[in-house]
Design a protein around this motif. Structure first.
Motif, PDB file in Angstrom:
ATOM      1  N   VAL A 110      -9.886   0.491 -19.484  1.00 58.07           N
ATOM      2  CA  VAL A 110      -8.450   0.352 -19.271  1.00 58.07           C
ATOM      3  C   VAL A 110      -8.286  -0.603 -18.083  1.00 58.07           C
ATOM      4  N   PHE A 111      -7.469  -1.610 -18.272  1.00 64.82           N
ATOM      5  CA  PHE A 111      -7.239  -2.615 -17.227  1.00 64.82           C
ATOM      6  C   PHE A 111      -5.817  -2.485 -16.706  1.00 64.82           C
ATOM      7  N   VAL A 112      -5.693  -2.607 -15.386  1.00 59.90           N
ATOM      8  CA  VAL A 112      -4.350  -2.673 -14.799  1.00 59.90           C
ATOM      9  C   VAL A 112      -4.231  -4.027 -14.107  1.00 59.90           C
ATOM     10  N   ARG A 113      -3.322  -4.834 -14.621  1.00 61.01           N
ATOM     11  CA  ARG A 113      -3.149  -6.154 -14.024  1.00 61.01           C
ATOM     12  C   ARG A 113      -2.138  -6.085 -12.892  1.00 61.01           C
ATOM     13  N   ALA A 114      -2.177  -7.097 -12.027  1.00 56.62           N
ATOM     14  CA  ALA A 114      -1.238  -7.155 -10.902  1.00 56.62           C
ATOM     15  C   ALA A 114      -0.037  -8.011 -11.298  1.00 56.62           C
ATOM     16  N   GLU A 115       1.021  -7.921 -10.505  1.00 63.05           N
ATOM     17  CA  GLU A 115       2.228  -8.714 -10.800  1.00 63.05           C
ATOM     18  C   GLU A 115       1.964 -10.201 -10.593  1.00 63.05           C
ATOM     19  N   GLY A 129      -8.488   3.671  -6.392  1.00 59.89           N
ATOM     20  CA  GLY A 129      -8.660   5.093  -6.067  1.00 59.89           C
ATOM     21  C   GLY A 129      -8.070   6.000  -7.137  1.00 59.89           C
ATOM     22  N   LEU A 130      -7.098   5.472  -7.910  1.00 59.82           N
ATOM     23  CA  LEU A 130      -6.506   6.280  -8.986  1.00 59.82           C
ATOM     24  C   LEU A 130      -7.542   6.602 -10.056  1.00 59.82           C
ATOM     25  N   GLY A 131      -8.642   5.845 -10.044  1.00 60.08           N
ATOM     26  CA  GLY A 131      -9.733   6.111 -10.985  1.00 60.08           C
ATOM     27  C   GLY A 131     -10.178   7.562 -10.903  1.00 60.08           C
ATOM     28  N   GLN A 132     -10.193   8.132  -9.687  1.00 61.33           N
ATOM     29  CA  GLN A 132     -10.621   9.530  -9.526  1.00 61.33           C
ATOM     30  C   GLN A 132      -9.615  10.474 -10.160  1.00 61.33           C
ATOM     31  N   ILE A 141      -6.128   8.573 -22.819  1.00 61.25           N
ATOM     32  CA  ILE A 141      -5.549   9.474 -21.796  1.00 61.25           C
ATOM     33  C   ILE A 141      -5.328   8.695 -20.493  1.00 61.25           C
ATOM     34  N   MET A 142      -6.334   7.903 -20.107  1.00 64.50           N
ATOM     35  CA  MET A 142      -6.202   7.103 -18.870  1.00 64.50           C
ATOM     36  C   MET A 142      -5.044   6.114 -18.997  1.00 64.50           C
ATOM     37  N   LEU A 197      -2.124   6.036 -16.288  1.00 63.44           N
ATOM     38  CA  LEU A 197      -1.955   4.836 -15.455  1.00 63.44           C
ATOM     39  C   LEU A 197      -0.622   4.151 -15.762  1.00 63.44           C
ATOM     40  N   SER A 198      -0.189   4.204 -17.026  1.00 59.39           N
ATOM     41  CA  SER A 198       1.098   3.605 -17.397  1.00 59.39           C
ATOM     42  C   SER A 198       2.236   4.293 -16.660  1.00 59.39           C
ATOM     43  N   GLN A 199       2.123   5.626 -16.523  1.00 64.97           N
ATOM     44  CA  GLN A 199       3.184   6.357 -15.818  1.00 64.97           C
ATOM     45  C   GLN A 199       3.270   5.915 -14.359  1.00 64.97           C
ATOM     46  N   ILE A 200       2.117   5.606 -13.783  1.00 68.67           N
ATOM     47  CA  ILE A 200       2.091   5.263 -12.358  1.00 68.67           C
ATOM     48  C   ILE A 200       2.478   3.803 -12.126  1.00 68.67           C
ATOM     49  N   THR A 201       1.948   2.894 -12.969  1.00 75.60           N
ATOM     50  CA  THR A 201       2.112   1.458 -12.669  1.00 75.60           C
ATOM     51  C   THR A 201       3.113   0.771 -13.591  1.00 75.60           C
TER      52      THR A 201
END
Ligand code: C5P
Length: 312
Positions: A178-183, A252-255, A283-284, A288-292
């Motif tokens: 799962v990748f989270v990109r930056a703005e 850190g959200l990885g944990q 699930i991740m 993560l979508s909810q957070i970012t």
């Protein structure tokens, strides 16, 4: 559009990459760093079509959210440079229209520009039937950028030198990411320069290891995501965290989501979270979508093959 009638274009797709281990050695005289750089191709694809035209043209399509607007539409686009270099090598005018459909985050540490350059090389090689072999295309690719030879190869591989001297790594198993990109993106050159400065002010740095860790190579062969997660490594983390402090928190959200491991991909700023299964990746993704925000989150698997032709 100035496509010459009767001659159709060639479309290929090029995967993004994630870096599983990135060890950075000292700055060389040529301005590059020696690396031990483990790449894996992942299933996020840009699509590149080349068609005969009266002159070299570049069109770019894609979501603005991934930074498409920042992609150059002129000869400075790395795909246009790829076409120019292949045209010069084979003694023909670079007269094609290059149409790029972006899905790989721009300036995200996932080698989107290098993917487009590799794709344009392969597509034009096919369109023009140049007869050049993989090796020569790889050499041309290395002139375009350190990551381009890997983007031509795909799979999982370790890059030595500035990253262009490749050895494939056995890894038949599929991993889920799962990748989270930056703005906003980061410049590769700026990240390496900042890394060099802090290395110099710290009086040097650790010596470059001879290759990837044995833990990593075992994890790849066995498909052991937990072990692979523990082996993810990026020497550029301190530099990237200095430039973008929020990324340390994001990783850190990885944990929180029980990721097998988390790492900044290459020079960043995209953060990569390794899942222990496909279900866990989903699930991740939701957490993560909810957070970012869901628009920043991408799910992919790897390794996948390098550039592939898309049937007309
Ligand atoms: O090879 P590429 O053009 O993608 O590299 C962009 C910049 O990143 C280089 O000009 C250099 O500043 C930096 N770089 C580096 N060491 C590497 C690869 C890239 O310092 N091995």
């Amino acid at each position: 559009m100035s496509t010459v009638t009767g001659v159709t274009g060639v479309t290929v797709r090029a995967p993004a990459k994630v870096n599983l281990q990135l060890f950075v050695g000292p700055l060389r005289d040529d301005g590059y760093h020696d690396l031990v750089n483990v790449f894996q191709s992942v299933s996020v694809y840009d699509e590149v079509t080349v068609s005969p035209a009266e002159r070299l043209r570049v069109t770019v399509h894609g979501d603005d959210g991934i930074g498409t607007r920042a992609v150059p539409r002129d000869r400075t686009n790395l795909a246009a440079e790829a076409v120019a270099i292949l045209a010069a090598r084979t003694g023909r005018p670079p007269n094609v229209e290059i149409s790029i459909r972006k899905r790989i985050p721009v300036a995200g540490g996932m080698a989107g520009g290098s993917a487009d350059a590799a794709a344009a090389l392969v597509a034009c090689d096919e369109l023009w039937q140049t007869g050049l072999g993989d090796r020569e295309l790889g050499d041309l690719g290395a002139r375009l950028g350190s990551d381009v030879p890997f983007m031509l190869m795909g799979g999982t591989a370790v890059g030595y030198g500035r990253g262009e001297l490749l050895e494939p790594l056995a890894g038949p198993e599929r991993f889920h990411w799962v990748f989270v990109r930056a703005e906003t993106g980061l410049s590769t050159a700026e990240v390496y320069q900042a890394h060099s400065r802090s290395r110099a002010s710290a009086g040097g740095g650790a010596a470059l290891p001879p290759g990837p860790t044995t833990g990593l190579t075992h994890a790849l062969v066995r498909g052991d995501a937990r072990r692979l997660g523990a082996e993810l490594k990026n020497d550029l983390h301190p530099t990237v965290f200095k430039l973008r402090p929020e990324l340390e928190h994001l990783l850190g959200l990885g944990q929180e989501v029980a990721a097998a491991g988390a790492v900044v991909s290459g020079t960043g700023p995209t953060c990569a979270f390794l899942a222990s299964s496909e279900e866990h990746a989903d699930i991740m993704r939701r957490h993560l979508s909810q957070i970012t925000g869901s628009e920043r989150v991408l799910v992919a698997h790897g390794p996948v093959p390098g550039i592939e032709r898309v049937p007309p």
